[in-house]
Enzyme design. Sequence first.
Site, PDB file in Angstrom:
ATOM      1  N   SER A  14       0.879  -1.176   0.000  1.00 10.83           N
ATOM      2  CA  SER A  14       0.000   0.000   0.000  1.00 10.83           C
ATOM      3  C   SER A  14       0.916   1.225   0.000  1.00 10.83           C
ATOM      4  CB  SER A  14      -0.939  -0.010   1.215  1.00 10.83           C
ATOM      5  OG  SER A  14      -0.202  -0.212   2.403  1.00 10.83           O
ATOM      6  N   GLU A  16       1.277   5.540   0.735  1.00  7.65           N
ATOM      7  CA  GLU A  16       0.705   6.699   1.441  1.00  7.65           C
ATOM      8  C   GLU A  16       1.107   8.013   0.772  1.00  7.65           C
ATOM      9  OE1 GLU A  16       0.799   6.450   5.744  1.00  7.65           O
ATOM     10  OE2 GLU A  16       1.462   8.532   5.833  1.00  7.65           O
ATOM     11  N   ALA A  50      -1.887  16.484   8.166  1.00  6.44           N
ATOM     12  CA  ALA A  50      -0.433  16.546   8.266  1.00  6.44           C
ATOM     13  C   ALA A  50       0.098  17.769   7.536  1.00  6.44           C
ATOM     14  CB  ALA A  50       0.185  15.286   7.684  1.00  6.44           C
ATOM     15  N   ASP A 107      -1.967  14.547  16.222  1.00  3.06           N
ATOM     16  CA  ASP A 107      -1.213  15.491  17.066  1.00  3.06           C
ATOM     17  C   ASP A 107      -1.705  16.884  16.754  1.00  3.06           C
ATOM     18  OD1 ASP A 107       0.674  13.714  18.340  1.00  3.06           O
ATOM     19  OD2 ASP A 107       1.574  13.484  16.354  1.00  3.06           O
ATOM     20  N   ALA A 121      -6.990   7.167  20.180  1.00  2.00           N
ATOM     21  CA  ALA A 121      -7.482   6.551  18.943  1.00  2.00           C
ATOM     22  C   ALA A 121      -8.481   5.429  19.236  1.00  2.00           C
ATOM     23  CB  ALA A 121      -6.310   6.018  18.134  1.00  2.00           C
ATOM     24  N   LYS A 163      -7.057  -0.538  20.944  1.00  3.18           N
ATOM     25  CA  LYS A 163      -7.543  -0.183  19.601  1.00  3.18           C
ATOM     26  C   LYS A 163      -8.041  -1.431  18.863  1.00  3.18           C
ATOM     27  CE  LYS A 163      -3.632   2.257  18.546  1.00  3.18           C
ATOM     28  NZ  LYS A 163      -2.736   3.273  17.947  1.00  3.18           N
ATOM     29  N   GLN A 174       4.549   2.806  12.516  1.00  2.00           N
ATOM     30  CA  GLN A 174       5.478   3.915  12.320  1.00  2.00           C
ATOM     31  C   GLN A 174       6.719   3.330  11.659  1.00  2.00           C
ATOM     32  OE1 GLN A 174       6.265   6.820  11.571  1.00  2.00           O
ATOM     33  NE2 GLN A 174       5.346   7.735  13.392  1.00  2.00           N
ATOM     34  N   GLN A 210      16.229  15.877   6.457  1.00  2.00           N
ATOM     35  CA  GLN A 210      14.775  15.689   6.570  1.00  2.00           C
ATOM     36  C   GLN A 210      14.468  14.440   7.409  1.00  2.00           C
ATOM     37  OE1 GLN A 210      12.954  14.001   3.117  1.00  2.00           O
ATOM     38  NE2 GLN A 210      11.186  15.366   3.209  1.00  2.00           N
ATOM     39  N   PHE A 214      12.359  14.386  10.934  1.00  2.00           N
ATOM     40  CA  PHE A 214      11.143  13.563  11.058  1.00  2.00           C
ATOM     41  C   PHE A 214      11.282  12.554  12.192  1.00  2.00           C
ATOM     42  CE2 PHE A 214       8.672  13.167   6.799  1.00  2.00           C
ATOM     43  CZ  PHE A 214       8.567  14.537   6.721  1.00  2.00           C
ATOM     44  N   HIS A 264       3.867  -1.157   3.652  1.00  2.00           N
ATOM     45  CA  HIS A 264       3.174   0.123   3.435  1.00  2.00           C
ATOM     46  C   HIS A 264       4.254   1.178   3.188  1.00  2.00           C
ATOM     47  CE1 HIS A 264       0.020   3.200   3.995  1.00  2.00           C
ATOM     48  NE2 HIS A 264       0.914   3.890   4.702  1.00  2.00           N
TER      49      HIS A 264
HETATM   50  P1  FAD Z   1      -3.101   6.571  20.294  1.00  2.00           P
HETATM   51  O1  FAD Z   1      -3.172   5.137  19.898  1.00  2.00           O
HETATM   52  O2  FAD Z   1      -4.303   7.161  20.936  1.00  2.00           O
HETATM   53  O3  FAD Z   1      -1.830   6.724  21.254  1.00  2.00           O
HETATM   54  C1  FAD Z   1      -1.351   8.005  21.586  1.00  2.00           C
HETATM   55  C2  FAD Z   1      -0.577   7.941  22.899  1.00  2.00           C
HETATM   56  O4  FAD Z   1      -1.484   7.744  23.970  1.00  2.00           O
HETATM   57  C3  FAD Z   1       0.419   6.787  22.986  1.00  2.00           C
HETATM   58  O5  FAD Z   1       1.536   7.223  23.712  1.00  2.00           O
HETATM   59  C4  FAD Z   1      -0.316   5.707  23.765  1.00  2.00           C
HETATM   60  O6  FAD Z   1       0.556   4.843  24.469  1.00  2.00           O
HETATM   61  C5  FAD Z   1      -1.165   6.572  24.706  1.00  2.00           C
HETATM   62  N1  FAD Z   1      -2.438   5.939  25.069  1.00  2.00           N
HETATM   63  C6  FAD Z   1      -3.382   5.441  24.245  1.00  2.00           C
HETATM   64  N2  FAD Z   1      -4.440   4.974  24.944  1.00  2.00           N
HETATM   65  C7  FAD Z   1      -4.147   5.204  26.252  1.00  2.00           C
HETATM   66  C8  FAD Z   1      -4.843   4.987  27.484  1.00  2.00           C
HETATM   67  N3  FAD Z   1      -6.054   4.422  27.507  1.00  2.00           N
HETATM   68  N4  FAD Z   1      -4.256   5.363  28.634  1.00  2.00           N
HETATM   69  C9  FAD Z   1      -3.018   5.945  28.637  1.00  2.00           C
HETATM   70  N5  FAD Z   1      -2.309   6.181  27.485  1.00  2.00           N
HETATM   71  C10 FAD Z   1      -2.870   5.822  26.331  1.00  2.00           C
HETATM   72  N6  FAD Z   1      -0.846  11.930  12.240  1.00  2.00           N
HETATM   73  C11 FAD Z   1      -1.654  12.838  11.635  1.00  2.00           C
HETATM   74  O7  FAD Z   1      -1.846  13.937  12.166  1.00  2.00           O
HETATM   75  N7  FAD Z   1      -2.264  12.575  10.442  1.00  2.00           N
HETATM   76  C12 FAD Z   1      -2.099  11.382   9.817  1.00  2.00           C
HETATM   77  O8  FAD Z   1      -2.654  11.142   8.743  1.00  2.00           O
HETATM   78  C13 FAD Z   1      -1.257  10.391  10.427  1.00  2.00           C
HETATM   79  N8  FAD Z   1      -1.086   9.182   9.866  1.00  2.00           N
HETATM   80  C14 FAD Z   1      -0.333   8.236  10.525  1.00  2.00           C
HETATM   81  C15 FAD Z   1      -0.231   6.952   9.966  1.00  2.00           C
HETATM   82  C16 FAD Z   1       0.510   5.966  10.600  1.00  2.00           C
HETATM   83  C17 FAD Z   1       0.609   4.602   9.985  1.00  2.00           C
HETATM   84  C18 FAD Z   1       1.178   6.251  11.822  1.00  2.00           C
HETATM   85  C19 FAD Z   1       2.001   5.209  12.493  1.00  2.00           C
HETATM   86  C20 FAD Z   1       1.068   7.512  12.383  1.00  2.00           C
HETATM   87  C21 FAD Z   1       0.306   8.508  11.756  1.00  2.00           C
HETATM   88  N9  FAD Z   1       0.144   9.790  12.295  1.00  2.00           N
HETATM   89  C22 FAD Z   1      -0.638  10.713  11.673  1.00  2.00           C
HETATM   90  C23 FAD Z   1       0.824  10.146  13.558  1.00  2.00           C
HETATM   91  C24 FAD Z   1      -0.087   9.908  14.787  1.00  2.00           C
HETATM   92  O9  FAD Z   1      -1.218  10.746  14.710  1.00  2.00           O
HETATM   93  C25 FAD Z   1       0.727  10.244  16.032  1.00  2.00           C
HETATM   94  O10 FAD Z   1       1.731   9.288  16.221  1.00  2.00           O
HETATM   95  C26 FAD Z   1      -0.074  10.460  17.307  1.00  2.00           C
HETATM   96  O11 FAD Z   1       0.789  11.039  18.278  1.00  2.00           O
HETATM   97  C27 FAD Z   1      -0.635   9.198  17.922  1.00  2.00           C
HETATM   98  O12 FAD Z   1      -1.709   8.728  17.224  1.00  2.00           O
HETATM   99  P2  FAD Z   1      -2.309   7.268  17.557  1.00  2.00           P
HETATM  100  O13 FAD Z   1      -3.486   7.079  16.719  1.00  2.00           O
HETATM  101  O14 FAD Z   1      -1.250   6.266  17.493  1.00  2.00           O
HETATM  102  O15 FAD Z   1      -2.749   7.513  19.088  1.00  2.00           O
END
Ligand code: FAD
Length: 299
Positions: A14, A16, A50, A107, A121, A163, A174, A210, A214, A264
């Site tokens: 896939s 991105e 992003a 973020d 998430a 999740k 990541q 870069q 990142f 991916h």
């Molecule tokens: P979560 O899974 O919610 O985790 C975030 C943090 O909270 C982690 O440290 C986790 O350990 C902690 N956490 C989760 N649940 C709990 C709980 N119940 N209690 C305590 N701690 C908890 N960012 C963008 O803005 N746009 C994008 O399109 C984008 N695409 C991405 C695609 C991929 C494949 C990846 C890997 C990352 C992407 N990101 C994107 C970055 C992502 O948004 C960031 O890494 C963000 O900080 C975390 O998102 P998450 O969905 O993993 O969060």
Amino acid sequence: MSAVGSAGGSCPISIEFFPTKTPEGAVKLRAVRQQLYALQPQFCSVTYGAGGSTQEGTFAMVGEILAEGQSAAAHFSCIGATRASVRAELAQLQAMGVTRLVALRGDLPSGYGLGGEFQYASDLVEFIRTETGDHFYIEVAAYPEVHPQARSPEADLQAFAAKVRAGANSAITQYFFNADAYFRFIDDTQRLGLDMPVVPGIMPILGATQLMRFSDACGAEIPRWLRLRLQSLGDDTASIRAFGLDVITRLCEQLRSGGAPALHFYSMNQSAATLELCRRLGVCNTNTPTSSDVFVPIA
Ligand code: FAD
């Protein structure tokens, strides 16, 4: 370096993209996408929010990809969102015919409070399932090297499990440069009984500065040997990219021979590196173009 071409045809991939900021960038990216479609990706995904882009840009590009006859996934982040806003955006995506999401917390730019009605998430995944049942195939993010804000590796693993239990179908990681971190993560998920595909995210090496910027921001570790080798190449972009292709090809080979279900590619809106990596890996097509569109940044 060993070749995996003999097994290559069966590796799903896939790709991105991120939304462009200018009409000129959008035109260039259309051409990039057409080149990458030769790899027959399972789906192409578009990031959300992003780089200062908007939800509108994400949805528009997802619509374009669908109109180009490809399967598309919309990234969807919930930070700062309300239930009503998420409900409305899900309805919009359903009306567009989107069936695949990458569900994220996201973020906020520094200076913003968390706000919104979703904290993690897992809350978003749960809400999507409640609102739309099985309509969407849901991907979530995974962090083999641990999310930078996690309280501990175990807490991060439990967050990942939340999740999955909330209804995610599969995960994309990541990026990382250490295959062992991925295999360890897979072992840990299996220990918890989380039986779902976890697809490694592959970042091509396009430039040292870069990449280091990142990686610092997202918590991806650049091993010392790799950092030093990149630094020693200075501003010699051609050598950095040639070296980067060798490093990432080797990583992909390790991942595939260790059982990674797919790859991916973070295309960075460019075709050359992904095309060349797939050519070296023997992935998909024999008629994959050898790109003449070499590493043109798209605004
Ligand atoms: P979560 O899974 O919610 O985790 C975030 C943090 O909270 C982690 O440290 C986790 O350990 C902690 N956490 C989760 N649940 C709990 C709980 N119940 N209690 C305590 N701690 C908890 N960012 C963008 O803005 N746009 C994008 O399109 C984008 N695409 C991405 C695609 C991929 C494949 C990846 C890997 C990352 C992407 N990101 C994107 C970055 C992502 O948004 C960031 O890494 C963000 O900080 C975390 O998102 P998450 O969905 O993993 O969060």
